[in-house]
Design an enzyme around this catalytic site. Structure first.
Site, PDB file in Angstrom:
ATOM      1  N   LYS A   1     -32.370 -53.608  66.760  1.00 42.19           N
ATOM      2  CA  LYS A   1     -32.142 -54.212  68.715  1.00 42.19           C
ATOM      3  C   LYS A   1     -30.864 -54.734  68.302  1.00 42.19           C
ATOM      4  O   LYS A   1     -30.645 -55.643  68.907  1.00 42.19           O
ATOM      5  CB  LYS A   1     -32.956 -55.286  68.560  1.00 42.19           C
ATOM      6  CG  LYS A   1     -33.635 -55.403  70.191  1.00 42.19           C
ATOM      7  CD  LYS A   1     -34.376 -55.945  70.426  1.00 42.19           C
ATOM      8  CE  LYS A   1     -34.856 -56.517  72.536  1.00 42.19           C
ATOM      9  NZ  LYS A   1     -34.689 -55.459  72.800  1.00 42.19           N
TER      10      LYS A   1
HETATM   11  N1  PPE Z   1     -37.549 -49.905  73.285  1.00 44.11           N
HETATM   12  C1  PPE Z   1     -36.399 -50.298  73.755  1.00 44.11           C
HETATM   13  C2  PPE Z   1     -35.376 -49.540  73.961  1.00 44.11           C
HETATM   14  C3  PPE Z   1     -36.189 -52.087  74.203  1.00 44.11           C
HETATM   15  O1  PPE Z   1     -35.469 -52.385  74.702  1.00 44.11           O
HETATM   16  C4  PPE Z   1     -37.328 -52.380  73.801  1.00 44.11           C
HETATM   17  C5  PPE Z   1     -38.091 -54.006  75.105  1.00 44.11           C
HETATM   18  C6  PPE Z   1     -38.979 -51.759  73.386  1.00 44.11           C
HETATM   19  C7  PPE Z   1     -38.421 -50.199  73.054  1.00 44.11           C
HETATM   20  C8  PPE Z   1     -40.226 -52.663  73.073  1.00 44.11           C
HETATM   21  O2  PPE Z   1     -40.125 -53.636  72.468  1.00 44.11           O
HETATM   22  P1  PPE Z   1     -41.064 -54.854  72.635  1.00 44.11           P
HETATM   23  O3  PPE Z   1     -40.552 -55.614  73.480  1.00 44.11           O
HETATM   24  O4  PPE Z   1     -40.830 -55.254  70.744  1.00 44.11           O
HETATM   25  O5  PPE Z   1     -42.675 -54.102  72.858  1.00 44.11           O
HETATM   26  N2  PPE Z   1     -37.277 -54.358  75.646  1.00 44.11           N
HETATM   27  C9  PPE Z   1     -36.466 -55.851  75.576  1.00 44.11           C
HETATM   28  C10 PPE Z   1     -35.458 -55.598  76.421  1.00 44.11           C
HETATM   29  C11 PPE Z   1     -35.496 -55.243  78.377  1.00 44.11           C
HETATM   30  C12 PPE Z   1     -34.372 -55.539  78.435  1.00 44.11           C
HETATM   31  O6  PPE Z   1     -34.328 -55.177  80.257  1.00 44.11           O
HETATM   32  O7  PPE Z   1     -33.229 -56.500  78.642  1.00 44.11           O
HETATM   33  C13 PPE Z   1     -37.936 -56.708  76.462  1.00 44.11           C
HETATM   34  O8  PPE Z   1     -38.824 -55.583  76.852  1.00 44.11           O
HETATM   35  O9  PPE Z   1     -37.783 -57.622  76.268  1.00 44.11           O
END
Ligand code: PPE
Length: 308
Positions: free
Chosen positions: A160
């Protein structure tokens, strides 16, 4: 989106700094070369107190992301877990979003990051519903992006990393400016990958489908949560290579993410999905998800990290 709701202090390299003073130099390596990795975590207020959802799993992913980029975090996982809690307590918040970031700081400038210090900051603030106040109930309208999701041998999707979000921003801006809430990216082969900040699920005939890690998705913690909750509830969950057109003929499609939680999708590319509203499987999973988060069912997986 509204302006960030400022809290009082930000944890920077082990110290609490007043919010407005939590700054970096303009020649910070991360600003020029995206040499940073971060997390997004939610702390929920429940009747039994405040709980941080899957905090240890998020911090583990933060360390994984840092390792991929050869960044040695000068703290242990336990120290960062504690620092997240301390930051919430110091800010006297009961419910918030938590944003730890690990970044290459100020030293030398040039692509080579190895000599730049690895710094850590943790911010917390109150953050409402990610895709709008009514999204969880009414669903959102989205488009398939003209931008392709990062490919496996370019920037590694399991990390990430801030750099991934150069791609994410192109997807998001296109969607917003075309009048949609979000964009769905396809992977380099043309299969469904994910949203700019969410993983994606589709439901057809009661079976739940989601792209596997080989579609260059972020291994979402909410995705993993939903897969486990769904399996426990007796649903069949298939991790597959998902063709784009499968989304159009699905009964239900929804996003998952820490920020987005479980957000139904009611149309894609102006095509109505199912009945054009939150479907029964999505609703059932949302209810199970929030029951778990609110401590209304036993915490069988140890996902609720008490704030105090
Ligand atoms: N894909 C991406 C690209 C992504 O950024 C997130 C989280 C997810 C999937 C879902 O992952 P998880 O939160 O572990 O279930 N995105 C984070 C950031 C958003 C932002 O605008 O900054 C979040 O949801 O916190």
């Amino acid at each position: 989106m509204a302006k960030i709701k400022e809290a009082k202090y930000i944890w920077m390299n082990g110290k609490f700094i007043p919010w407005k003073d939590a700054k970096v130099h303009v020649l910070t390596h991360a600003l020029h070369y995206a040499s940073s990795v971060f997390e997004g975590i939610r702390c929920y207020k429940t009747e039994k107190g405040s709980f941080i959802f899957r905090l240890k799993d998020h911090i583990r992913r933060l360390f994984d992301s840092a390792k991929i980029y050869r960044m040695e975090i000068p703290y242990s996982m336990e120290e960062i877990v504690k620092a997240c809690k301390d930051t919430i307590l110091e800010n006297e918040l009961e419910e918030c979003y938590i944003r730890p970031i690990v970044y290459r700081g100020y030293y030398s400038l040039g692509v080579n990051p190895l000599e730049c210090p690895v710094e850590v900051a943790i911010a917390v603030w109150e953050w409402g519903k990610y895709l709008g106040p009514e999204a969880l109930e009414k669903g959102v309208d989205v488009m398939v992006s003209s931008w392709t999701r990062i490919a496996p041998n370019t920037v590694p999707p399991l990390a990430k990393a801030s750099g991934n979000y150069a791609n994410g921003q192109l997807i998001k801006m296109e969607a917003i400016l075309y009048g949609f809430a979000e964009g769905i990216a396809l992977d380099a082969q043309g299969f469904v990958s994910e949203g700019s900040g969410e993983n994606l699920f589709a439901v057809r005939d009661g079976i739940i489908y989601t792209p596997f890690l080989d579609a260059c998705i972020l291994p979402g913690i909410t995705r993993d949560t939903v897969i486990r909750i769904a399996k426990d509830a007796g649903y069949e969950v298939r991790e597959v290579m998902l063709p784009r057109e499968f989304l159009y003929i699905a009964d239900e499609v929804f996003f998952t993410g820490t920020a987005a939680e479980i957000t139904p999708i009611r149309s894609i590319d102006k095509m109505i999905i199912g009945k054009g509203e939150r479907g029964p499987v999505t609703k059932d999973l949302q209810e199970r998800f929030f029951k778990y988060i609110n401590g209304e069912v036993p915490d069988k997986y140890g996902w609720l990290e008490p704030l105090k």
